[in-house]
Design a protein around this motif. Structure first.
Motif, PDB file in Angstrom:
ATOM      1  N   MET A   1      18.599  41.797  26.437  1.00  0.00           N
ATOM      2  CA  MET A   1      19.713  41.044  25.888  1.00  0.00           C
ATOM      3  C   MET A   1      20.203  39.983  26.879  1.00  0.00           C
ATOM      4  O   MET A   1      20.584  38.880  26.501  1.00  0.00           O
ATOM      5  CB  MET A   1      20.848  41.978  25.500  1.00  0.00           C
ATOM      6  CG  MET A   1      20.518  42.939  24.348  1.00  0.00           C
ATOM      7  SD  MET A   1      20.071  42.118  22.785  1.00  0.00           S
ATOM      8  CE  MET A   1      18.271  42.137  22.870  1.00  0.00           C
ATOM      9  N   ARG A  25      27.351  44.383  23.608  1.00  0.00           N
ATOM     10  CA  ARG A  25      28.113  45.483  23.028  1.00  0.00           C
ATOM     11  C   ARG A  25      27.259  46.743  22.897  1.00  0.00           C
ATOM     12  O   ARG A  25      27.674  47.833  23.253  1.00  0.00           O
ATOM     13  CB  ARG A  25      28.629  45.110  21.644  1.00  0.00           C
ATOM     14  CG  ARG A  25      29.640  43.994  21.635  1.00  0.00           C
ATOM     15  CD  ARG A  25      30.480  44.030  20.397  1.00  0.00           C
ATOM     16  NE  ARG A  25      29.669  44.172  19.180  1.00  0.00           N
ATOM     17  CZ  ARG A  25      30.162  44.566  18.022  1.00  0.00           C
ATOM     18  NH1 ARG A  25      31.425  44.893  17.927  1.00  0.00           N
ATOM     19  NH2 ARG A  25      29.390  44.644  16.948  1.00  0.00           N
ATOM     20  N   LYS A  26      26.068  46.578  22.349  1.00  0.00           N
ATOM     21  CA  LYS A  26      25.162  47.697  22.154  1.00  0.00           C
ATOM     22  C   LYS A  26      23.797  47.282  22.675  1.00  0.00           C
ATOM     23  O   LYS A  26      23.631  46.206  23.259  1.00  0.00           O
ATOM     24  CB  LYS A  26      25.091  48.076  20.675  1.00  0.00           C
ATOM     25  CG  LYS A  26      26.417  48.522  20.079  1.00  0.00           C
ATOM     26  CD  LYS A  26      26.267  48.855  18.593  1.00  0.00           C
ATOM     27  CE  LYS A  26      27.605  49.278  17.990  1.00  0.00           C
ATOM     28  NZ  LYS A  26      27.490  49.562  16.532  1.00  0.00           N
ATOM     29  N   ARG A  28      21.257  46.175  21.199  1.00  0.00           N
ATOM     30  CA  ARG A  28      20.681  44.965  20.617  1.00  0.00           C
ATOM     31  C   ARG A  28      21.737  44.049  20.016  1.00  0.00           C
ATOM     32  O   ARG A  28      21.468  43.327  19.065  1.00  0.00           O
ATOM     33  CB  ARG A  28      19.651  45.345  19.546  1.00  0.00           C
ATOM     34  CG  ARG A  28      18.411  45.992  20.136  1.00  0.00           C
ATOM     35  CD  ARG A  28      17.234  45.886  19.203  1.00  0.00           C
ATOM     36  NE  ARG A  28      16.011  46.283  19.858  1.00  0.00           N
ATOM     37  CZ  ARG A  28      14.819  45.822  19.534  1.00  0.00           C
ATOM     38  NH1 ARG A  28      14.700  44.939  18.567  1.00  0.00           N
ATOM     39  NH2 ARG A  28      13.738  46.236  20.157  1.00  0.00           N
ATOM     40  N   GLU A  29      22.943  44.053  20.530  1.00  0.00           N
ATOM     41  CA  GLU A  29      24.001  43.180  20.018  1.00  0.00           C
ATOM     42  C   GLU A  29      24.676  42.436  21.163  1.00  0.00           C
ATOM     43  O   GLU A  29      24.953  43.014  22.214  1.00  0.00           O
ATOM     44  CB  GLU A  29      25.043  43.988  19.236  1.00  0.00           C
ATOM     45  CG  GLU A  29      24.535  44.511  17.903  1.00  0.00           C
ATOM     46  CD  GLU A  29      25.654  45.137  17.077  1.00  0.00           C
ATOM     47  OE1 GLU A  29      26.831  45.010  17.472  1.00  0.00           O
ATOM     48  OE2 GLU A  29      25.345  45.760  16.056  1.00  0.00           O
ATOM     49  N   ASP A  31      27.954  39.742  21.833  1.00  0.00           N
ATOM     50  CA  ASP A  31      29.114  38.971  21.375  1.00  0.00           C
ATOM     51  C   ASP A  31      29.104  37.615  22.061  1.00  0.00           C
ATOM     52  O   ASP A  31      28.876  37.526  23.282  1.00  0.00           O
ATOM     53  CB  ASP A  31      30.418  39.695  21.722  1.00  0.00           C
ATOM     54  CG  ASP A  31      30.664  40.906  20.839  1.00  0.00           C
ATOM     55  OD1 ASP A  31      30.073  40.965  19.747  1.00  0.00           O
ATOM     56  OD2 ASP A  31      31.459  41.774  21.248  1.00  0.00           O
ATOM     57  N   ALA A  72      17.006  37.980  13.866  1.00  0.00           N
ATOM     58  CA  ALA A  72      18.363  38.051  14.403  1.00  0.00           C
ATOM     59  C   ALA A  72      19.343  37.596  13.336  1.00  0.00           C
ATOM     60  O   ALA A  72      19.051  36.689  12.548  1.00  0.00           O
ATOM     61  CB  ALA A  72      18.501  37.178  15.652  1.00  0.00           C
ATOM     62  N   SER A  73      20.490  38.237  13.290  1.00  0.00           N
ATOM     63  CA  SER A  73      21.514  37.892  12.305  1.00  0.00           C
ATOM     64  C   SER A  73      22.824  37.593  13.019  1.00  0.00           C
ATOM     65  O   SER A  73      23.099  38.122  14.096  1.00  0.00           O
ATOM     66  CB  SER A  73      21.714  39.041  11.314  1.00  0.00           C
ATOM     67  OG  SER A  73      22.078  40.234  11.996  1.00  0.00           O
ATOM     68  N   ASN A  75      27.052  37.468  12.757  1.00  0.00           N
ATOM     69  CA  ASN A  75      28.259  37.933  12.088  1.00  0.00           C
ATOM     70  C   ASN A  75      29.459  37.244  12.726  1.00  0.00           C
ATOM     71  O   ASN A  75      29.503  37.057  13.947  1.00  0.00           O
ATOM     72  CB  ASN A  75      28.396  39.452  12.202  1.00  0.00           C
ATOM     73  CG  ASN A  75      27.313  40.178  11.433  1.00  0.00           C
ATOM     74  OD1 ASN A  75      27.156  39.969  10.243  1.00  0.00           O
ATOM     75  ND2 ASN A  75      26.551  41.019  12.115  1.00  0.00           N
ATOM     76  N   THR A 101      28.847  37.409  16.678  1.00  0.00           N
ATOM     77  CA  THR A 101      28.012  38.483  17.214  1.00  0.00           C
ATOM     78  C   THR A 101      26.594  38.289  16.708  1.00  0.00           C
ATOM     79  O   THR A 101      26.381  38.034  15.522  1.00  0.00           O
ATOM     80  CB  THR A 101      28.522  39.871  16.783  1.00  0.00           C
ATOM     81  OG1 THR A 101      29.825  40.085  17.333  1.00  0.00           O
ATOM     82  CG2 THR A 101      27.588  40.982  17.279  1.00  0.00           C
ATOM     83  N   LYS A 103      22.914  40.072  16.300  1.00  0.00           N
ATOM     84  CA  LYS A 103      22.221  41.356  16.285  1.00  0.00           C
ATOM     85  C   LYS A 103      20.726  41.108  16.171  1.00  0.00           C
ATOM     86  O   LYS A 103      20.270  40.385  15.293  1.00  0.00           O
ATOM     87  CB  LYS A 103      22.697  42.215  15.114  1.00  0.00           C
ATOM     88  CG  LYS A 103      22.081  43.604  15.092  1.00  0.00           C
ATOM     89  CD  LYS A 103      22.659  44.460  13.968  1.00  0.00           C
ATOM     90  CE  LYS A 103      22.071  45.867  13.989  1.00  0.00           C
ATOM     91  NZ  LYS A 103      22.641  46.710  12.909  1.00  0.00           N
ATOM     92  N   ASN A 105      16.735  42.473  15.766  1.00  0.00           N
ATOM     93  CA  ASN A 105      15.989  43.543  15.113  1.00  0.00           C
ATOM     94  C   ASN A 105      14.492  43.325  15.294  1.00  0.00           C
ATOM     95  O   ASN A 105      14.032  42.191  15.474  1.00  0.00           O
ATOM     96  CB  ASN A 105      16.306  43.594  13.607  1.00  0.00           C
ATOM     97  CG  ASN A 105      17.769  43.894  13.340  1.00  0.00           C
ATOM     98  OD1 ASN A 105      18.247  44.989  13.588  1.00  0.00           O
ATOM     99  ND2 ASN A 105      18.487  42.888  12.837  1.00  0.00           N
TER     100      ASN A 105
END
Length: 206
Positions: A1, A25-26, A28-29, A31, A72-73, A75, A101, A103, A105
């Motif tokens: 990341m 944040r996680k 695969r996320e 911010d 990737a998306s 939000n 954010t 994410k 995948n």
């Protein structure tokens, strides 16, 4: 990341202010945060240009993910108009506003699209004088017109090729530049942001 955040970091930003911050944040996320302390108060009073900069950052990261075979998306949280404006000098609130954010995948593909990555690394701004004799190749026009359709509904691109319309835009731009350069605070802010080419220590400036 952290690696993909690095691709976001080399994206173009308004006046090279680099107003983006990243928070993992996680697993695969990520911010995307707008640092309002880096929003120029005179030339970007509402943070619009800084927000566009964050959009460029996000697009770089999405393109890098695609080059590695990931999806990737994006939000978006609710962000108020006051949350993107320049931070007041005496403010004690956090300068960071969470604006998006990303994410990721999928699994990284060994067959990396090096052409896409090199294009981002070799990006430059062309500020040459407009030459009416230089035509945009039809193949490139087709790619430009098709790309927004892949990004989602409601996004369109219009190519302006009529010389009279281009000249009209040029006149409007000149009038706008003349207007803002007549504002002393704007001139000073921009002047303070220019650095000599020999300055390799300051991390902000053009």
């Amino acid at each position: 990341m952290v690696y993909f955040a690095g691709w976001g970091l080399i994206a173009p930003t308004n006046h090279n202010t680099v107003p983006e911050k990243f928070r993992i944040r996680k697993e695969r996320e990520i911010d995307l945060l707008l640092d309002r302390s880096l929003v120029l108060p005179e030339s970007d009073r509402h943070g619009r240009q800084a927000t566009v900069s964050i959009g460029c950052v996000a697009e770089n990261m999405l393109q890098a993910a695609q080059a590695y075979g990931l999806t990737a998306s994006l939000n978006f949280p609710q962000v108020g108009l006051e949350d993107t404006k320049p931070l007041a000098k005496d403010s004690e609130t956090s300068p960071l506003t969470h604006v998006a954010t990303i994410k990721f995948n999928g699994q990284i593909n060994e067959d990396v699209n090096a052409q896409m990555l090199n294009a981002m690394l070799n990006r430059k701004v062309e500020r040459g004088v407009y030459d009416v004799k230089v035509k945009l190749p039809q193949s490139l026009q087709d790619v430009i017109l098709q790309t927004p359709k892949d990004k989602g509904p409601g996004i369109e691109t219009h190519l302006i090729t009529d010389r009279r319309i281009i000249q009209a835009f040029g006149i409007l731009q000149r009038q706008a530049d003349t207007l803002v350069m007549g504002i002393p605070k704007f001139r000073k802010e921009l002047a303070d942001h220019f650095l000599p080419n020999s300055d390799l220590t300051n991390i902000r400036g053009m």
